[in-house]
Design an enzyme around this catalytic site. Structure first.
Site, PDB file in Angstrom:
ATOM      1  N   TRP A 107       3.240  21.765  11.169  1.00  0.00           N
ATOM      2  CA  TRP A 107       3.439  21.925  10.130  1.00  0.00           C
ATOM      3  C   TRP A 107       2.341  22.765  10.020  1.00  0.00           C
ATOM      4  O   TRP A 107       2.422  23.130   8.322  1.00  0.00           O
ATOM      5  CB  TRP A 107       3.730  20.844   9.513  1.00  0.00           C
ATOM      6  CG  TRP A 107       5.427  19.560   9.620  1.00  0.00           C
ATOM      7  CD1 TRP A 107       5.449  19.108  10.380  1.00  0.00           C
ATOM      8  CD2 TRP A 107       6.727  20.379   9.013  1.00  0.00           C
ATOM      9  NE1 TRP A 107       6.529  18.796  10.599  1.00  0.00           N
ATOM     10  CE2 TRP A 107       7.166  19.712   9.140  1.00  0.00           C
ATOM     11  CE3 TRP A 107       6.531  21.328   8.341  1.00  0.00           C
ATOM     12  CZ2 TRP A 107       8.961  20.283   9.093  1.00  0.00           C
ATOM     13  CZ3 TRP A 107       8.461  21.760   7.595  1.00  0.00           C
ATOM     14  CH2 TRP A 107       8.848  21.179   8.002  1.00  0.00           C
ATOM     15  N   ASP A 178      -2.388  18.335   3.958  1.00  0.00           N
ATOM     16  CA  ASP A 178      -0.819  17.387   4.535  1.00  0.00           C
ATOM     17  C   ASP A 178      -0.591  16.139   4.704  1.00  0.00           C
ATOM     18  O   ASP A 178      -0.628  15.988   5.838  1.00  0.00           O
ATOM     19  CB  ASP A 178       0.075  18.830   5.225  1.00  0.00           C
ATOM     20  CG  ASP A 178       1.034  18.802   4.459  1.00  0.00           C
ATOM     21  OD1 ASP A 178       2.053  17.578   4.469  1.00  0.00           O
ATOM     22  OD2 ASP A 178       2.175  19.276   4.982  1.00  0.00           O
ATOM     23  N   LYS A 202       9.166   9.953   3.463  1.00  0.00           N
ATOM     24  CA  LYS A 202       9.292   9.932   4.202  1.00  0.00           C
ATOM     25  C   LYS A 202       8.330   7.669   4.382  1.00  0.00           C
ATOM     26  O   LYS A 202       9.400   6.980   4.520  1.00  0.00           O
ATOM     27  CB  LYS A 202       8.012   9.828   5.444  1.00  0.00           C
ATOM     28  CG  LYS A 202       8.670  11.510   6.256  1.00  0.00           C
ATOM     29  CD  LYS A 202       7.808  12.540   5.559  1.00  0.00           C
ATOM     30  CE  LYS A 202       8.120  13.528   6.264  1.00  0.00           C
ATOM     31  NZ  LYS A 202       9.760  14.059   7.395  1.00  0.00           N
TER      32      LYS A 202
HETATM   33  N1  PMP Z   1       4.609  18.873   6.209  1.00  0.00           N
HETATM   34  C1  PMP Z   1       4.702  17.742   7.138  1.00  0.00           C
HETATM   35  C2  PMP Z   1       4.172  16.986   7.511  1.00  0.00           C
HETATM   36  C3  PMP Z   1       6.197  17.663   6.834  1.00  0.00           C
HETATM   37  O1  PMP Z   1       6.615  16.466   8.078  1.00  0.00           O
HETATM   38  C4  PMP Z   1       6.944  18.222   6.179  1.00  0.00           C
HETATM   39  C5  PMP Z   1       9.080  17.451   6.407  1.00  0.00           C
HETATM   40  N2  PMP Z   1       9.254  16.853   7.304  1.00  0.00           N
HETATM   41  C6  PMP Z   1       6.665  19.134   5.433  1.00  0.00           C
HETATM   42  C7  PMP Z   1       5.487  18.720   5.385  1.00  0.00           C
HETATM   43  C8  PMP Z   1       7.634  19.940   4.765  1.00  0.00           C
HETATM   44  O2  PMP Z   1       8.724  18.708   3.340  1.00  0.00           O
HETATM   45  P1  PMP Z   1       9.597  19.000   2.702  1.00  0.00           P
HETATM   46  O3  PMP Z   1      10.606  19.216   3.690  1.00  0.00           O
HETATM   47  O4  PMP Z   1       9.706  18.543   1.233  1.00  0.00           O
HETATM   48  O5  PMP Z   1       9.178  20.778   2.298  1.00  0.00           O
END
Ligand code: PMP
Length: 369
Positions: A107, A178, A202
């Site tokens: 991420w 994040d 989550k």
């Molecule tokens: N950052 C992290 C740490 C994540 O776990 C996720 C989703 N699994 C995201 C960003 C992306 O989130 P979204 O699908 O809501 O755009």
């Protein structure tokens, strides 16, 4: 057909993930009519008093849980965390040449990739050389003192590596986090951050709402030339009501934060429970290192996402299939890490983790040489 009395499985999904049962029950009870309203939350104006009461209570709950001061705005946005990958650089470069990215997993890497479309990115740290199995020690981050901000991901959902405390950027450089997959799993000192963002699916509610906690002076940096939805200053000045917000998701976020305050007893109590749950699984890994190989280095292990490999693909497949039969679901690891990933967010009950722990021991005893 599923109904209110059907048995629920222990769902180890990385997200959207389990919600507390009492939250789902309350939502069910209020589905046809919010008390005194005569309509569901999905059927009323976002400017009605009934909805304003909900969004204000959701914000007050978040402020109370995390001790968020008036120096910060709390925003309820859409677009998931991926939109934040773009909004952060679009708003915060503000004349600076480059931003620092600390990359400890998939991420963080994607966030840096999106920022590169907006401005220069300096990789202040990367753990790519060992397939993202660790977070840096404090001295290992190569900070740029002139960076617009430092971005990091405190819990990498795919790799299962987590910071235990935040990095300390140079004086005057805001820290952007994040926190998508560990928001509200424990208390953090918000004053150490310029901006924290987290998609809700989550720990904080259903998909659809993304929470942003931003220092008010940083929100002031947003340029009026930005497309309006991308502009933090606009969202802050409109109290997240500039466009129609995701009302149902915000309502569930309010119920989840009620649950954290009233049933769990706050974030310190939540964290104790989360640590206990994670330890149960890591103890099995540590007791059977030839059978279950943890992906994360020990000091970087995540309390939220426990990632491990088995000796072969056949055993991994058998593990996941047999676990399903025990109502332990969604355990397949992400393809970049392989193996198994058990996501044990706030709403996963202790009994669910106990059931997985016992299953892991039995499976090992049956299949280890
Ligand atoms: N950052 C992290 C740490 C994540 O776990 C996720 C989703 N699994 C995201 C960003 C992306 O989130 P979204 O699908 O809501 O755009």
């Amino acid at each position: 057909m599923a109904n209110a009395t059907e048995k629920r499985v222990y769902n180890f999904s990385p997200g959207p993930a389990m919600l507390p049962v009492s939250v789902l029950q309350r939502a069910r009870d209020e589905m046809l009519s919010l008390p005194g309203v005569g309509a569901s939350v999905m059927e009323i104006s976002h400017r009605s008093q009934a909805f304003l009461d909900i969004i204000e209570a959701a914000e007050a709950n978040l402020r109370k849980l995390l001790g968020i001061s008036d120096n910060y705005a709390v925003l309820f946005l859409q677009g998931g965390s991926r939109l934040q990958f773009s909004m952060v650089p679009m708003n915060l470069y503000a004349g600076k040449k480059s931003a620092d990215y600390v990359v400890t997993g998939s991420w963080g890497k994607q966030a840096a990739g999106e920022a590169k479309k907006v401005g220069a990115v300096h990789t202040a740290y990367t753990a790519a050389d060992t397939n993202f199995d660790r977070v840096p020690a404090e001295g290992e981050i190569d900070f740029d003192p002139d960076a617009a901000y430092v971005h990091y991901c405190c819990n990498e959902t795919i790799q299962g590596v987590q910071f235990n405390g935040e990095p300390t950027p140079p004086e005057g450089v805001p820290l952007v986090c994040d926190a998508s997959s560990d928001f509200l799993h424990r208390k953090v000192d918000v004053e150490n951050y310029g901006l924290i963002y987290a998609c809700a699916q989550k720990n904080a509610g259903p998909a659809g709402v993304t929470l942003v906690v931003i220092r008010k002076d940083l929100a002031e940096l947003s340029s009026d030339d930005l497309p309006i939805y991308m502009n933090y200053k606009w969202h802050a000045s409109e109290n997240s009501l500039g466009n129609t917000p995701p009302t149902f998701a915000i309502y569930i976020n309010k119920l989840v934060t009620d649950w954290l305050l009233d049933e769990v007893g706050g974030l310190d109590a939540m964290y104790e429970q989360n640590k206990k749950k994670a330890l149960m699984l890591y103890d099995v890994l540590d007791a059977s290192p030839d059978f279950y190989k943890g992906h994360a280095q020990v000091e970087s292990r995540s309390v939220m996402n426990v990632t491990f490999n088995l000796p072969s693909d056949e055993l991994t497949k058998a593990f996941i299939a047999e676990a399903e039969k025990h109502d332990l679901t969604e355990l397949k690891g992400h393809r970049s890490v392989g193996g198994v990933r058990a996501s044990i967010y706030n709403a996963m009950p202790v009994e669910g983790v106990e059931a997985l722990r016992d299953f892991m021991k039995d499976f090992r005893d049956k299949h280890a040489n």
